[in-house]
Design an enzyme around this catalytic site. Structure first.
Site, PDB file in Angstrom:
ATOM      1  CG  ASP A   1      12.207   3.820  -2.976  1.00 21.69           C
ATOM      2  OD1 ASP A   1      13.281   3.875  -2.349  1.00 21.69           O
ATOM      3  OD2 ASP A   1      11.131   4.251  -2.527  1.00 21.69           O
TER       4      ASP A   1
ATOM      5  CE  LYS B   1      15.592  11.197  -2.603  1.00 18.89           C
ATOM      6  NZ  LYS B   1      15.543   9.820  -2.135  1.00 18.89           N
TER       7      LYS B   1
ATOM      8  CG  HIS C   1      15.157   5.913  -5.718  1.00 23.82           C
ATOM      9  ND1 HIS C   1      14.632   7.164  -5.452  1.00 23.82           N
ATOM     10  CD2 HIS C   1      15.233   5.297  -4.508  1.00 23.82           C
ATOM     11  CE1 HIS C   1      14.408   7.285  -4.158  1.00 23.82           C
ATOM     12  NE2 HIS C   1      14.761   6.158  -3.550  1.00 23.82           N
TER      13      HIS C   1
HETATM   14  C1  NCD Z   1      13.221   4.271   1.911  1.00 24.83           C
HETATM   15  C2  NCD Z   1      14.223   3.667   2.912  1.00 24.83           C
HETATM   16  O1  NCD Z   1      13.849   2.706   3.598  1.00 24.83           O
HETATM   17  O2  NCD Z   1      15.363   4.117   2.950  1.00 24.83           O
HETATM   18  N1  NCD Z   1      11.893   3.874   2.283  1.00 24.83           N
HETATM   19  C3  NCD Z   1      10.809   3.853   1.476  1.00 24.83           C
HETATM   20  O3  NCD Z   1       9.718   3.560   1.977  1.00 24.83           O
HETATM   21  N2  NCD Z   1      10.882   4.100   0.196  1.00 24.83           N
HETATM   22  C4  NCD Z   1      13.410   5.744   1.880  1.00 24.83           C
HETATM   23  C5  NCD Z   1      12.668   6.437   0.764  1.00 24.83           C
HETATM   24  O4  NCD Z   1      13.069   6.376  -0.397  1.00 24.83           O
HETATM   25  O5  NCD Z   1      11.651   7.060   1.054  1.00 24.83           O
HETATM   26 ZN    ZN Z   2      14.168   5.599  -1.705  1.00 23.69          ZN
END
Ligand code: NCD
Ligand code: ZN
Length: 339
Positions: free
Chosen positions: A240, A95, A12
């Site tokens: 992430d 997604k 991710h």
């Molecule tokens: C992510 C982003 O900045 O694209 N932000 C986050 O806080 N994780 C988007 C996401 O995965 O929710």
């Molecule tokens: Zn994300």
């Protein structure tokens, strides 16, 4: 003391586009063998041409690094069978974002009417395309993910052959759901294994730890740790890592996202050691489980970490990473690509 990790995968990852992509792509591509690339660009990736062109831009930005971008498409409920068949060879997953729930998700799904989603989800199921979901309702911020579990369950039972990945889970409720449905899987980030809401907002507000979903309670972090440290076969690492320019984080109206790409493996090594989890479990969490869940084979890469204090830089090309200017106990010693 050194620790060798083979072909780490980040399932991710936000690599962004243009200047930001050029600035941060190396941070992931150097130490990871591949990553699942999120499609929430502006505008989001919704066509085969966009997937192919974005992949090319990523490959250009990573230069000589050996890194496989596993591409995704932004879920739309009106994708038809002919389109999905033709795009399926270019993507690893699709997604789904609830509309407006996080950064660049305005074009996502509103309401979760299974019948409205049926056509696309049945075709994905037939074609074996996994569905990754940002699972949050628009309820009270601390309850959004737990409230979404009933939607995960509805989807998992309505489409039993569809692999559903609960992205960046943060609660014990999500961990428990994994064992109730055969077709539910999850990614866990490094930062949610480290922090709780206290670290974000318990003292002075720390914008670089602010993300969606927001970090939760100690008991939630405990459940995540249990799943990750035991390498529960249905969980895999997904950072992430979500870079934003420094001014967008340190401002009134802080953008959500934690930039962890440059330190993710080091802090995972630190955690697994501290909690006496084995190297095999770490290897499964950062590669083996994802290979099985997605049916992929990561390209060969050997990452040698050593137990040596590393002071995290204040910025990587203008982006402030998690733990900036703090010391962590593992560093990257060498990376070998290829066999
Ligand atoms: C992510 C982003 O900045 O694209 N932000 C986050 O806080 N994780 C988007 C996401 O995965 O929710
Ligand atoms: Zn994300």
């Amino acid at each position: 003391m050194s620790l060798i990790l083979h072909s780490p995968l980040d399932m991710h990852l936000h690599l962004r586009d243009e200047k930001m992509l050029e600035n941060i792509a190396q941070a992931s591509a150097h130490t990871f063998a591949g990553g699942l690339i999120m499609p929430n660009l502006v505008p989001p990736i919704t066509s085969k041409e966009e997937v192919v062109a974005y992949k090319q831009r990523i490959l250009k930005a990573i230069g000589k690094e050996q890194f496989t971008p596993y591409m995704t498409l932004f879920f739309k409920s009106d994708y038809d069978k002919a389109f999905l068949e033709s795009v399926s060879e270019e993507i690893t997953a699709i997604k789904l974002y609830p509309a407006g729930i996080t950064t660049n998700s305005e074009g996502g799904v509103s309401g979760f009417d299974i019948e409205a989603l049926r056509g696309t989800l049945e075709t994905m199921s037939e074609l074996g395309i996994p569905l990754c979901i940002h699972g949050e309702t628009n309820g009270f911020v601390m309850d959004r993910e737990a409230e979404f579990v009933s939607i995960y369950e509805k989807l998992a039972s309505a489409f039993p052959k569809l692999k559903i990945i609960m992205e960046h889970i943060t609660t014990k409720e999500s961990v428990e759901a994994l064992d109730r449905f055969e077709n539910l899987y999850a990614t866990i980030t490094a930062h949610h294994l480290m922090i709780t809401l206290d670290d974000v907002a318990g003292g002075m507000l720390r914008p670089h730890l602010f993300c969606k979903p927001i970090a939760k309670r100690p008991e939630d972090r405990e459940a995540l740790r249990k799943a990750a440290l035991s390498a529960h076969p249905k969980v895999m690492f997904g950072s992430d890592s979500a870079p934003h320019p420094q001014h967008a984080k340190e401002s009134c109206g802080c953008a959500a996202g934690v930039f962890t790409a440059p330190i993710a493996l080091q802090i995972l090594a630190e955690l697994f050691e501290k909690e006496a989890a084995s190297q095999e479990k770490l290897q499964a969490f950062i590669c083996g489980n994802a290979e099985k869940i997605y049916g992929i084979k990561a390209q060969p890469k050997k990452v040698v970490l050593e137990k040596k204090p590393f002071k995290v830089p204040q910025r990587y090309n203008g982006v402030v990473p998690m733990y900036a200017e703090e010391e962590i106990s593992y560093s990257i010693k060498e990376v070998h690509s290829g066999q």
